[in-house]
Design a protein around this motif. Sequence first.
Motif, PDB file in Angstrom:
ATOM      1  N   GLU A 104      54.252  13.150  33.455  1.00  0.00           N
ATOM      2  CA  GLU A 104      53.711  13.075  32.089  1.00  0.00           C
ATOM      3  C   GLU A 104      52.832  14.290  31.791  1.00  0.00           C
ATOM      4  O   GLU A 104      52.899  14.860  30.700  1.00  0.00           O
ATOM      5  N   LYS A 105      52.007  14.690  32.752  1.00  0.00           N
ATOM      6  CA  LYS A 105      51.174  15.884  32.567  1.00  0.00           C
ATOM      7  C   LYS A 105      52.051  17.133  32.456  1.00  0.00           C
ATOM      8  O   LYS A 105      51.795  18.007  31.629  1.00  0.00           O
ATOM      9  N   ALA A 106      53.095  17.196  33.265  1.00  0.00           N
ATOM     10  CA  ALA A 106      53.997  18.350  33.230  1.00  0.00           C
ATOM     11  C   ALA A 106      54.759  18.407  31.900  1.00  0.00           C
ATOM     12  O   ALA A 106      54.985  19.491  31.363  1.00  0.00           O
ATOM     13  N   LYS A 107      55.128  17.245  31.363  1.00  0.00           N
ATOM     14  CA  LYS A 107      55.830  17.229  30.064  1.00  0.00           C
ATOM     15  C   LYS A 107      54.946  17.824  28.969  1.00  0.00           C
ATOM     16  O   LYS A 107      55.428  18.541  28.099  1.00  0.00           O
ATOM     17  N   LYS A 108      53.660  17.544  29.023  1.00  0.00           N
ATOM     18  CA  LYS A 108      52.736  18.110  28.035  1.00  0.00           C
ATOM     19  C   LYS A 108      52.551  19.609  28.256  1.00  0.00           C
ATOM     20  O   LYS A 108      52.390  20.366  27.306  1.00  0.00           O
ATOM     21  N   ALA A 109      52.585  20.040  29.510  1.00  0.00           N
ATOM     22  CA  ALA A 109      52.404  21.456  29.827  1.00  0.00           C
ATOM     23  C   ALA A 109      53.642  22.287  29.502  1.00  0.00           C
ATOM     24  O   ALA A 109      53.531  23.486  29.240  1.00  0.00           O
ATOM     25  N   PHE A 110      54.821  21.645  29.493  1.00  0.00           N
ATOM     26  CA  PHE A 110      56.084  22.339  29.259  1.00  0.00           C
ATOM     27  C   PHE A 110      56.888  21.628  28.168  1.00  0.00           C
ATOM     28  O   PHE A 110      57.979  21.115  28.414  1.00  0.00           O
ATOM     29  N   PRO A 111      56.370  21.606  26.930  1.00  0.00           N
ATOM     30  CA  PRO A 111      57.017  20.821  25.870  1.00  0.00           C
ATOM     31  C   PRO A 111      58.392  21.340  25.452  1.00  0.00           C
ATOM     32  O   PRO A 111      59.184  20.587  24.888  1.00  0.00           O
ATOM     33  N   LYS A 112      58.707  22.610  25.741  1.00  0.00           N
ATOM     34  CA  LYS A 112      60.004  23.163  25.340  1.00  0.00           C
ATOM     35  C   LYS A 112      61.114  22.840  26.339  1.00  0.00           C
ATOM     36  O   LYS A 112      62.269  23.111  26.079  1.00  0.00           O
ATOM     37  N   TYR A 113      60.751  22.255  27.463  1.00  0.00           N
ATOM     38  CA  TYR A 113      61.746  21.961  28.490  1.00  0.00           C
ATOM     39  C   TYR A 113      62.320  20.559  28.300  1.00  0.00           C
ATOM     40  O   TYR A 113      61.627  19.655  27.834  1.00  0.00           O
ATOM     41  N   TYR A 114      63.578  20.402  28.665  1.00  0.00           N
ATOM     42  CA  TYR A 114      64.257  19.109  28.579  1.00  0.00           C
ATOM     43  C   TYR A 114      63.965  18.345  29.857  1.00  0.00           C
ATOM     44  O   TYR A 114      64.308  18.781  30.949  1.00  0.00           O
ATOM     45  N   TYR A 115      63.338  17.189  29.698  1.00  0.00           N
ATOM     46  CA  TYR A 115      62.913  16.389  30.845  1.00  0.00           C
ATOM     47  C   TYR A 115      63.865  15.226  31.066  1.00  0.00           C
ATOM     48  O   TYR A 115      64.326  14.597  30.124  1.00  0.00           O
ATOM     49  N   ARG A 116      64.139  14.968  32.332  1.00  0.00           N
ATOM     50  CA  ARG A 116      64.893  13.768  32.714  1.00  0.00           C
ATOM     51  C   ARG A 116      64.573  13.424  34.156  1.00  0.00           C
ATOM     52  O   ARG A 116      64.051  14.250  34.900  1.00  0.00           O
ATOM     53  N   GLU A 117      64.889  12.196  34.510  1.00  0.00           N
ATOM     54  CA  GLU A 117      64.738  11.747  35.891  1.00  0.00           C
ATOM     55  C   GLU A 117      66.112  11.434  36.451  1.00  0.00           C
ATOM     56  O   GLU A 117      66.998  10.982  35.727  1.00  0.00           O
ATOM     57  N   SER A 118      66.269  11.678  37.721  1.00  0.00           N
ATOM     58  CA  SER A 118      67.510  11.372  38.415  1.00  0.00           C
ATOM     59  C   SER A 118      67.134  10.744  39.751  1.00  0.00           C
ATOM     60  O   SER A 118      66.324  11.309  40.496  1.00  0.00           O
TER      61      SER A 118
END
Length: 134
Positions: A104-118
Amino acid sequence: YFKTDEDQEYRVTIISNSVLYYKSKSLVRYEILFQNLSVGQDLAGRAKSMEILGTGDSFKVFSTVLAVTKAFIQKHEKDKDFGGFYFECQNKPSRLKLYKAFAEKAKKAFPKYYYRESADSANTRFIFDKYEER
């Protein structure tokens, strides 16, 4: 390398570990590893554990790992073959909870990146790609 207030020594390693394909291009996805060196090392000098639970240092460790990751991304994201990064953890409930908070912290730090979990039966991978997979 960095040391926490609790005298735990950690190493952050960023390695080119996988290739992803986007519009017929091969791109590199980097793995972000952080290891607690205070638990000892094997004969090859690798940390025996990536343990962070129970050290009381999780906030400082994740904050420092995030700062190192940001510096790496700023330096390399314009490279032609840069595709993104990921980190992973074992599928243990307490570890997953901690790593999801870090994601969650990383998503805020890198908002332009596409996030997913595998996830597979042993590990969950938290993936941040520069381009959306289709």
